[in-house]
Design a protein around this motif. Structure first.
Motif, PDB file in Angstrom:
ATOM      1  N   THR A   7      37.224 -24.762  40.292  1.00 54.10           N
ATOM      2  CA  THR A   7      37.790 -24.508  39.188  1.00 54.10           C
ATOM      3  C   THR A   7      39.206 -24.339  39.188  1.00 54.10           C
ATOM      4  O   THR A   7      39.738 -23.452  40.203  1.00 54.10           O
ATOM      5  CB  THR A   7      37.093 -23.468  38.153  1.00 54.10           C
ATOM      6  OG1 THR A   7      37.364 -22.209  38.975  1.00 54.10           O
ATOM      7  CG2 THR A   7      35.436 -23.734  38.164  1.00 54.10           C
ATOM      8  N   PRO A   8      40.099 -24.623  38.097  1.00 57.53           N
ATOM      9  CA  PRO A   8      41.459 -24.118  37.817  1.00 57.53           C
ATOM     10  C   PRO A   8      41.448 -22.648  37.950  1.00 57.53           C
ATOM     11  O   PRO A   8      42.623 -21.978  38.538  1.00 57.53           O
ATOM     12  CB  PRO A   8      41.714 -24.706  36.505  1.00 57.53           C
ATOM     13  CG  PRO A   8      41.110 -25.784  36.312  1.00 57.53           C
ATOM     14  CD  PRO A   8      39.532 -25.327  36.727  1.00 57.53           C
ATOM     15  N   ALA A   9      40.442 -21.746  37.721  1.00 53.50           N
ATOM     16  CA  ALA A   9      40.576 -20.405  37.807  1.00 53.50           C
ATOM     17  C   ALA A   9      40.762 -19.967  39.290  1.00 53.50           C
ATOM     18  O   ALA A   9      41.461 -19.027  39.510  1.00 53.50           O
ATOM     19  CB  ALA A   9      39.181 -19.898  37.282  1.00 53.50           C
ATOM     20  N   LYS A  10      40.078 -20.600  39.972  1.00 56.63           N
ATOM     21  CA  LYS A  10      40.268 -20.311  41.633  1.00 56.63           C
ATOM     22  C   LYS A  10      41.666 -20.527  42.037  1.00 56.63           C
ATOM     23  O   LYS A  10      42.230 -19.852  42.805  1.00 56.63           O
ATOM     24  CB  LYS A  10      39.005 -21.098  42.386  1.00 56.63           C
ATOM     25  CG  LYS A  10      37.717 -20.357  42.292  1.00 56.63           C
ATOM     26  CD  LYS A  10      36.683 -20.851  43.178  1.00 56.63           C
ATOM     27  CE  LYS A  10      35.472 -20.235  43.158  1.00 56.63           C
ATOM     28  NZ  LYS A  10      34.702 -20.287  41.987  1.00 56.63           N
ATOM     29  N   ALA A  11      42.150 -21.853  41.737  1.00 57.84           N
ATOM     30  CA  ALA A  11      43.631 -22.048  41.834  1.00 57.84           C
ATOM     31  C   ALA A  11      44.636 -21.017  41.411  1.00 57.84           C
ATOM     32  O   ALA A  11      45.516 -20.606  42.012  1.00 57.84           O
ATOM     33  CB  ALA A  11      43.948 -23.237  41.149  1.00 57.84           C
ATOM     34  N   ALA A  12      44.366 -20.441  39.980  1.00 59.96           N
ATOM     35  CA  ALA A  12      45.067 -19.431  39.702  1.00 59.96           C
ATOM     36  C   ALA A  12      45.052 -18.022  40.247  1.00 59.96           C
ATOM     37  O   ALA A  12      45.755 -17.255  40.325  1.00 59.96           O
ATOM     38  CB  ALA A  12      44.611 -19.095  38.223  1.00 59.96           C
ATOM     39  N   VAL A  13      43.778 -17.832  40.919  1.00 64.61           N
ATOM     40  CA  VAL A  13      43.646 -16.596  41.855  1.00 64.61           C
ATOM     41  C   VAL A  13      44.342 -16.959  43.078  1.00 64.61           C
ATOM     42  O   VAL A  13      45.094 -16.090  43.670  1.00 64.61           O
ATOM     43  CB  VAL A  13      41.995 -16.138  42.196  1.00 64.61           C
ATOM     44  CG1 VAL A  13      41.846 -15.409  42.977  1.00 64.61           C
ATOM     45  CG2 VAL A  13      41.653 -15.821  40.667  1.00 64.61           C
ATOM     46  N   LEU A  14      44.322 -17.804  43.942  1.00 63.96           N
ATOM     47  CA  LEU A  14      44.927 -18.332  45.102  1.00 63.96           C
ATOM     48  C   LEU A  14      46.067 -18.403  45.268  1.00 63.96           C
ATOM     49  O   LEU A  14      47.051 -17.978  45.997  1.00 63.96           O
ATOM     50  CB  LEU A  14      44.340 -19.692  45.461  1.00 63.96           C
ATOM     51  CG  LEU A  14      44.546 -20.188  47.040  1.00 63.96           C
ATOM     52  CD1 LEU A  14      44.345 -18.967  47.921  1.00 63.96           C
ATOM     53  CD2 LEU A  14      44.016 -21.466  47.115  1.00 63.96           C
ATOM     54  N   LYS A  15      46.761 -18.871  43.955  1.00 67.29           N
ATOM     55  CA  LYS A  15      48.503 -19.114  44.069  1.00 67.29           C
ATOM     56  C   LYS A  15      49.015 -17.834  44.433  1.00 67.29           C
ATOM     57  O   LYS A  15      49.875 -17.578  45.197  1.00 67.29           O
ATOM     58  CB  LYS A  15      48.982 -19.719  42.692  1.00 67.29           C
ATOM     59  CG  LYS A  15      50.546 -20.122  42.998  1.00 67.29           C
ATOM     60  CD  LYS A  15      50.883 -20.734  41.498  1.00 67.29           C
ATOM     61  CE  LYS A  15      52.324 -20.819  41.801  1.00 67.29           C
ATOM     62  NZ  LYS A  15      52.792 -21.272  40.446  1.00 67.29           N
TER      63      LYS A  15
END
Length: 120
Positions: free
Chosen positions: A94-102
């Motif tokens: 999900t984009p939410a995981k990308a938002a956490v990862l960045k």
């Protein structure tokens, strides 16, 4: 307890991607392959599935975003990102995981630059 001092080494690669119980994709193939070439690898799953898609029912699914964020926080809190040379990413879900990862990756890169570590 293992007295081998190599067991205390900091990981130099973190793999962040999907994992299957049976099959050769994501962390299920990346971690053993990188380990075989001498890397100390942490595998962070984004989802766990029973197998690769082969026209059969698949069991499992994406891990909650809070778990994923917790895994990354724990890695940082324990100082396990201090020797990183690479981060391998694959399926995040999900984009939410990308938002956490960045921001987590940004902190790792900033810290590596400050301490003179990393691949450079």
């Amino acid at each position: 307890m293992n007295s081998d001092s190599s067991s205390l080494a900091l990981p130099d690669v973190i793999c962040i991607q999907s994992q299957v119980i049976r099959g050769c994709v994501g962390n299920s193939i990346a971690q053993p392959a990188l380990t075989r070439y001498g890397h100390d690898v942490l595998a962070v799953p984004t989802c766990v599935l029973s197998h690769t898609p082969e026209g059969q029912d698949i069991y499992g699914g994406e891990l909650p975003d809070t778990w994923f964020a917790g895994f990354l926080t724990d890695i940082s809190d324990r100082g396990l990102n201090g020797g990183l040379r690479a981060v391998v990413t694959g399926f995040l879900g999900t984009p939410a995981k990308a938002a956490v990862l960045k921001p987590w990756l940004t902190r790792c890169i900033t810290s590596a630059g400050r301490h003179g570590s990393g691949a450079g």
